[in-house]
Design a protein around this motif. Structure first.
Motif, short mmCIF file in Angstrom:
data_model
loop_
_atom_site.label_atom_id
_atom_site.label_comp_id
_atom_site.label_asym_id
_atom_site.label_seq_id
_atom_site.Cartn_x
_atom_site.Cartn_y
_atom_site.Cartn_z
N UNK A 138 37.61 23.11 9.33
CA UNK A 138 37.67 23.93 8.87
C UNK A 138 38.49 25.36 8.67
N UNK A 139 40.09 25.17 10.11
CA UNK A 139 40.05 25.68 9.91
C UNK A 139 42.07 25.72 8.91
N UNK A 140 41.83 24.36 9.28
CA UNK A 140 43.35 23.94 8.11
C UNK A 140 44.69 24.51 9.13
N UNK A 141 44.44 23.72 10.97
CA UNK A 141 45.31 24.36 11.30
C UNK A 141 45.84 22.13 12.33
N UNK A 142 46.61 22.59 13.00
CA UNK A 142 46.91 21.16 13.65
C UNK A 142 46.12 21.32 14.76
N UNK A 143 46.52 19.89 15.11
CA UNK A 143 45.59 19.50 16.31
C UNK A 143 45.36 20.63 17.67
N UNK A 144 47.29 20.44 17.78
CA UNK A 144 47.10 21.73 19.44
C UNK A 144 46.67 22.66 19.13
N UNK A 145 46.95 23.49 17.68
CA UNK A 145 45.68 24.77 17.64
C UNK A 145 44.82 24.33 18.22
N UNK A 146 44.26 23.29 17.09
CA UNK A 146 42.65 22.95 17.89
C UNK A 146 42.10 23.10 18.76
N UNK A 147 42.92 22.25 19.76
CA UNK A 147 42.56 21.82 20.95
C UNK A 147 42.40 23.13 22.06
N UNK A 148 43.71 23.38 21.98
CA UNK A 148 43.97 24.86 22.13
C UNK A 148 42.49 25.83 21.90
N UNK A 149 41.77 26.39 21.06
CA UNK A 149 40.42 26.96 20.15
C UNK A 149 39.22 26.34 21.19
N UNK A 150 39.59 25.49 20.83
CA UNK A 150 37.90 24.12 21.93
C UNK A 150 38.24 25.40 23.04
N UNK A 151 39.43 25.03 23.86
CA UNK A 151 39.18 24.83 25.80
C UNK A 151 38.74 26.83 26.04
#
Length: 402
Positions: free
Chosen positions: A214-227
């Protein structure tokens, strides 16, 4: 109200009223007195419980404007919403229906998004806000593990969609809103350990790829958003009923970087059979009432645990080899004992002291909602009950020796 250790409030599920007009009447009757008693010189926060019916009414712009105007005049703000009970919660048989509709349904999803829309409208600038919710579903809704896994999959997909929605709200409005999923005995996520296993094994693997795409971010950034947007609601009563150790809970959450959306400050009922009296079962029978689920966990001499879905089944089973019973009955936090019966106040004190040491959350919500079904000898007027609960927590937070 703001304290050194977080924002302290109480949950309005103690007040009846399934329609918004009825609930608002109770809030207007009790909140000003409570505010004046516990935070006379500063604004007071509220944990607002909204039924589905009330949430639909509050989406009306005129109704919302009236509510916001009253809050501003009274110096009260809303930063938490209790979204666990969807329907009737007072003067009706609730029991396992508190889980219905569960997270496998569109009704639960729509209701929760509506609550976030309301919270976004009410939340003061610069504050985070959370909506609490059930631990996916009730374990005994399914007759076998295959059906249960299907329900978990459907529920997880819905919560992934909530996370995506909250991320978009953050991008659009700059607000950090989080869903606080609340472990409870006999929920599918019945304790903190099961909650963490689901979060790591089911939720994150499903949500992270969605965010990356959805946002074109890397895994680390995506996971932090979810958290940031999916957190645990740590209910002191539920943890105590499950015989969970507070230090171990916090260590597990810290190990996996899981955020605590709120502490719900509440005590469970406890029976110690080492006192050796044969009247204890008779005494606990006075707490057997028909409205709410009162899950029971029983610890024997060898530390093994046996669980019962409700108090009548545990009473029927009898004392046997019991050393201690823990009962899901939200009893007043300021009372340590009820004659020969006692509460898990010690565990509440421990959790609050751990909060004082590390401040692992910014939201502290007193949640004793069973005043109306307590034995008559421990009941007191609702406003006085809430005031005493909040003042007790304030005294714990302010006392270095507690």
């Amino acid at each position: 109200m703001k304290t050194k250790y977080g924002y302290l409030t109480y949950c309005s599920n103690i007040h009846p009223g399934e329609s918004w007009s009825d609930h608002f009447l109770h809030l207007k009757s009790h909140l000003p007195k409570i505010h004046q008693s516990v935070s006379p010189e500063a604004p007071m926060g509220l944990g607002l419980r909204l039924s589905n019916e009330a949430s639909l009414e509050l989406m009306d712009p005129e109704v919302m404007a009236e509510w916001k105007d009253w809050l501003n005049k009274e110096g009260i703000y809303v930063f938490l919403i209790n979204g666990f009970p969807y329907g009737g919660f007072h003067e009706t048989v609730v029991k396992e229906n508190v889980y219905r509709p569960d997270w496998a349904t569109k009704e639960r999803f729509d209701y929760t998004l509506r609550l976030f829309s309301i919270l976004s409208e009410l939340l003061p600038d610069g504050m985070e806000g959370g909506v609490s919710t059930p631990p996916l579903s009730y374990f005994y809704f399914d007759s076998n593990e295959f059906l249960r896994k299907e329900r978990i999959l459907s529920a997880t997909e819905q919560i992934v969609n909530v996370a995506i929605h909250l991320i978009q709200m953050k991008l659009d409005r700059g607000q950090i809103l989080h869903l606080d999923i609340e472990p409870e005995p006999d929920g599918i996520l019945g304790n903190v350990k099961l909650w963490v296993e689901w979060f790591l094994s089911d939720f994150l693997p499903m949500v992270v790829p969605r965010i990356k795409t959805m946002l074109g971010v890397d895994r680390k950034v995506a996971e932090q958003m979810a958290r940031d947007h999916i957190r645990i609601c740590l209910d002191a009563c539920h943890a105590a009923v499950s015989f969970e150790d507070n230090k171990s809970i916090l260590s597990l959450l810290a190990e996996h970087s899981i955020q605590v959306g709120r502490i719900q400050i509440s005590s469970a009922l406890k029976i110690n059979f080492l006192k050796g009296t044969n009247s204890l079962l008779d005494l606990v029978s006075s707490f057997d009432e028909p409205t709410y689920l009162h899950q029971v966990l029983i610890q024997s001499e060898d530390k093994t645990l046996e669980s019962f879905p409700d108090l009548p089944q545990a009473i029927q089973n009898g004392k046997k080899q019991s050393v201690e019973w823990r009962i899901h009955f939200h009893v007043p936090v300021f009372l340590e004992s009820y004659g020969l019966l006692s509460s898990t106040q010690k565990e509440v004190l421990e959790l609050l002291n751990l909060q004082k040491q590390t401040k692992f959350t910014n939201a502290l919500e007193v949640e004793t909602y069973t005043w109306g079904v307590l034995p008559k000898e421990v009941q007191m007027p609702v406003s006085e009950s809430i005031i005493r609960e909040l003042q007790w927590v304030q005294s714990v937070l302010e006392d270095k020796n507690k």
